[in-house]
Design a protein around this motif. Sequence first.
Motif, short mmCIF file in Angstrom:
data_model
loop_
_atom_site.label_atom_id
_atom_site.label_comp_id
_atom_site.label_asym_id
_atom_site.label_seq_id
_atom_site.Cartn_x
_atom_site.Cartn_y
_atom_site.Cartn_z
N GLY A 127 0.82 -1.19 0.00
CA GLY A 127 0.00 0.00 0.00
C GLY A 127 0.86 1.25 0.00
O GLY A 127 2.08 1.19 -0.14
N LEU A 128 0.23 2.40 0.16
CA LEU A 128 0.96 3.67 0.22
C LEU A 128 1.64 3.82 1.57
O LEU A 128 1.26 3.19 2.55
CB LEU A 128 -0.02 4.83 -0.01
CG LEU A 128 -0.67 4.92 -1.38
CD1 LEU A 128 -1.69 6.06 -1.41
CD2 LEU A 128 0.37 5.11 -2.47
N PRO A 129 2.65 4.68 1.65
CA PRO A 129 3.29 4.94 2.94
C PRO A 129 2.27 5.52 3.93
O PRO A 129 1.55 6.45 3.62
CB PRO A 129 4.37 5.97 2.60
CG PRO A 129 4.62 5.81 1.13
CD PRO A 129 3.31 5.40 0.54
N ILE A 130 2.22 4.96 5.12
CA ILE A 130 1.27 5.38 6.15
C ILE A 130 1.94 6.41 7.07
O ILE A 130 2.92 6.08 7.75
CB ILE A 130 0.78 4.19 6.98
CG1 ILE A 130 0.23 3.08 6.07
CG2 ILE A 130 -0.26 4.63 8.00
CD1 ILE A 130 -1.00 3.47 5.29
N PRO A 131 1.46 7.64 7.08
CA PRO A 131 2.09 8.66 7.93
C PRO A 131 2.17 8.26 9.40
O PRO A 131 3.18 8.52 10.07
CB PRO A 131 1.19 9.89 7.73
CG PRO A 131 0.61 9.70 6.38
CD PRO A 131 0.39 8.23 6.24
N GLY A 215 -14.39 5.24 13.64
CA GLY A 215 -13.44 4.17 13.88
C GLY A 215 -12.32 4.59 14.80
O GLY A 215 -11.98 5.77 14.90
N ALA A 216 -11.72 3.61 15.45
CA ALA A 216 -10.60 3.88 16.35
C ALA A 216 -9.26 3.54 15.71
O ALA A 216 -8.24 4.15 16.01
CB ALA A 216 -10.76 3.09 17.65
N THR A 217 -9.27 2.56 14.81
CA THR A 217 -8.02 2.10 14.20
C THR A 217 -8.05 2.29 12.69
O THR A 217 -9.12 2.31 12.07
CB THR A 217 -7.77 0.61 14.52
OG1 THR A 217 -8.91 -0.15 14.10
CG2 THR A 217 -7.56 0.41 16.00
N LEU A 218 -6.87 2.38 12.11
CA LEU A 218 -6.75 2.61 10.68
C LEU A 218 -6.64 1.30 9.90
O LEU A 218 -7.29 1.14 8.85
CB LEU A 218 -5.53 3.48 10.39
CG LEU A 218 -5.31 3.90 8.95
CD1 LEU A 218 -6.46 4.77 8.45
CD2 LEU A 218 -3.98 4.65 8.80
N ASN A 219 -5.86 0.38 10.38
CA ASN A 219 -5.60 -0.85 9.62
C ASN A 219 -5.68 -2.10 10.49
O ASN A 219 -4.69 -2.84 10.64
CB ASN A 219 -4.21 -0.79 8.96
CG ASN A 219 -4.04 0.41 8.05
OD1 ASN A 219 -3.36 1.36 8.40
ND2 ASN A 219 -4.68 0.35 6.90
N PRO A 220 -6.84 -2.41 11.08
CA PRO A 220 -6.95 -3.62 11.90
C PRO A 220 -6.80 -4.87 11.04
O PRO A 220 -7.29 -4.92 9.92
CB PRO A 220 -8.36 -3.52 12.49
CG PRO A 220 -9.12 -2.68 11.51
CD PRO A 220 -8.13 -1.69 10.98
N ARG A 221 -6.12 -5.87 11.60
CA ARG A 221 -5.85 -7.09 10.84
C ARG A 221 -6.02 -8.33 11.71
O ARG A 221 -5.84 -8.28 12.93
CB ARG A 221 -4.42 -7.07 10.29
CG ARG A 221 -4.20 -6.00 9.23
CD ARG A 221 -2.85 -6.12 8.57
NE ARG A 221 -2.84 -5.36 7.32
CZ ARG A 221 -2.09 -5.63 6.28
NH1 ARG A 221 -1.27 -6.67 6.30
NH2 ARG A 221 -2.15 -4.88 5.19
N ILE A 222 -6.35 -9.41 11.06
CA ILE A 222 -6.27 -10.74 11.66
C ILE A 222 -5.30 -11.53 10.80
O ILE A 222 -5.59 -11.88 9.65
CB ILE A 222 -7.64 -11.45 11.70
CG1 ILE A 222 -8.61 -10.68 12.60
CG2 ILE A 222 -7.48 -12.88 12.21
CD1 ILE A 222 -9.98 -11.29 12.68
N GLY A 223 -4.12 -11.77 11.35
CA GLY A 223 -3.07 -12.37 10.53
C GLY A 223 -2.70 -11.42 9.41
O GLY A 223 -2.45 -10.23 9.64
N HIS A 224 -2.67 -11.93 8.18
CA HIS A 224 -2.33 -11.08 7.06
C HIS A 224 -3.57 -10.53 6.34
O HIS A 224 -3.45 -9.90 5.29
CB HIS A 224 -1.45 -11.84 6.05
CG HIS A 224 -2.07 -13.12 5.56
ND1 HIS A 224 -1.71 -14.34 6.04
CD2 HIS A 224 -3.05 -13.36 4.65
CE1 HIS A 224 -2.42 -15.29 5.44
NE2 HIS A 224 -3.25 -14.72 4.59
N ASP A 288 -10.04 4.93 0.86
CA ASP A 288 -10.62 4.18 1.97
C ASP A 288 -9.56 3.42 2.75
O ASP A 288 -9.58 3.39 3.99
CB ASP A 288 -11.68 3.18 1.47
CG ASP A 288 -12.99 3.87 1.13
OD1 ASP A 288 -13.10 5.08 1.36
OD2 ASP A 288 -13.90 3.19 0.62
N ILE A 289 -8.64 2.79 2.06
CA ILE A 289 -7.61 1.99 2.72
C ILE A 289 -6.53 2.87 3.33
O ILE A 289 -6.07 2.63 4.45
CB ILE A 289 -6.99 0.99 1.73
CG1 ILE A 289 -8.07 0.10 1.11
CG2 ILE A 289 -5.92 0.14 2.41
CD1 ILE A 289 -8.88 -0.69 2.12
#
Length: 476
Positions: A127-131, A215-224, A288-289
């Motif tokens: 993805g793009l660089p996340i500040p 939302g509270a988080t930007l990139n929540p994940r489960i595993g990959h 969005d992402i």
Amino acid sequence: MSRDTLLAPQRKKNTNGVPLFKQKVTKLDVKLDNEVHYEFGGPIGVCAMMIGFPCLMYYFWVCLEYHQGRLIYPSSLSQVKPWIINEIWNKIKIGAYPSAWATQVYMGYVLFSFVLAYSMPGPVVEGLPIPSLNGQKLKYLCNGLSSWYLTLFVSFVCHVSGVFRLTHIIDHFGELMTVAILWGFFMSAVVYAVGIYSGKTHRMSGNFFYDFFMGATLNPRIGHVDLKMWAEIRLPWPVLFYLSLSCLLKQYETYGAVTAPAVFIVLAHFLYVNACQKGEECIPTSWDIFYEKNGFMLIFWNMAGVPFTYCYASIYMMKYQLTTGRAITHSLPYTVGIFSLLLVGYYIFDTGNSQKNRFRMEQNGSFIVRNAFPQLPWGHIKNPSYIKTEHGNLLLTSGWWGVARKPHYTADLMMAISWGLITGFDSFLPYFYFCFFLCVLVHRVSRDMERCAKKYGKDWERYCERVPYIFIPYVF
């Protein structure tokens, strides 16, 4: 070079002549990424939306299920309470109760789609660089296409063998919608709670209701598996497609034939979901992402809002025929015209998104060549023209992006209005998607323009002079 640069770009040229910028994040990027200002009317507005969305969905469902798509209302103020109880609540208890069958089917698909997102093969794209992550680029497993075709195959086998008849989906629409609504609230709460507990919050306002909505988080994940991208691509559009396909199959099983409008809607929804899956590698560079947090706004609308409101055209036509015994049909010129509107809109939508996101991927160094069906001509611009900003980013001025600043939105609206026009003009509900989406896109454009003006300054003014029109050349 600007003093604001935190991570200097490593400039190279890729094979298409587009400069490659590696992990460039400025202090201005960080500032804009952390700015908090109330959208949607602030806490009061978002609370009204969180309550109003489900209520509106149930109201429209009652109008479709029991009144042939006619909007209903109480005859007087004194009748409001009994009207709500008798016309809405009692019908919901009977026809939209979250049955065990509906829970198993909807949640079964949620689990099935997640397993596919976790395990199916596909390219890995940055993805793009996340500040907020000091310029880190997250990796995304883009296996939507393989997952989509496997889903189609499994559903075909289940339907033909009788293990799961797809016509059952539309027979239990109200029940499935309720399960989706409940799951949208539940998943929003879980993602929010985990974000707070883990301390991985971002851009918080301090108001619980507003932060829960955004939302509270930007990139929540489960595993990959990135939950935001999974929820945006894997859930809403396939469910929408199967709702429409179920209506078509119901028409065939009941009457032994299908009509052109019913085929139209299935084609329209297939094209949309297929476009999302075949171009999934472009999604990690999208707004969005990259920017939007994963809150109720995205989660609920993807889990429940999109599939169970954008399908009104399909359900309206099916209910109309079942109630009146007459199918909705149109003259050949009208039908050809609406099909043409859909296909032209789809072409601009597909190639426009492809042009923009592949240009971004070339800058990002994540560009890959895929031959997913269909690959439309002009989806990738060779040697594009652009405006180079002091910030370092490039603003594309080639292809559709030299015609208007938001050509993909115009194309999206062309397709949206065609979904309504194919049903005729006897009900508002098939046009709800177009009206709602128009409001969403106008609001999003205003947010985007404001952010770009702050980020690029005079370079944005140059870009607006170069590409003066937002949606339609010489009109707006």
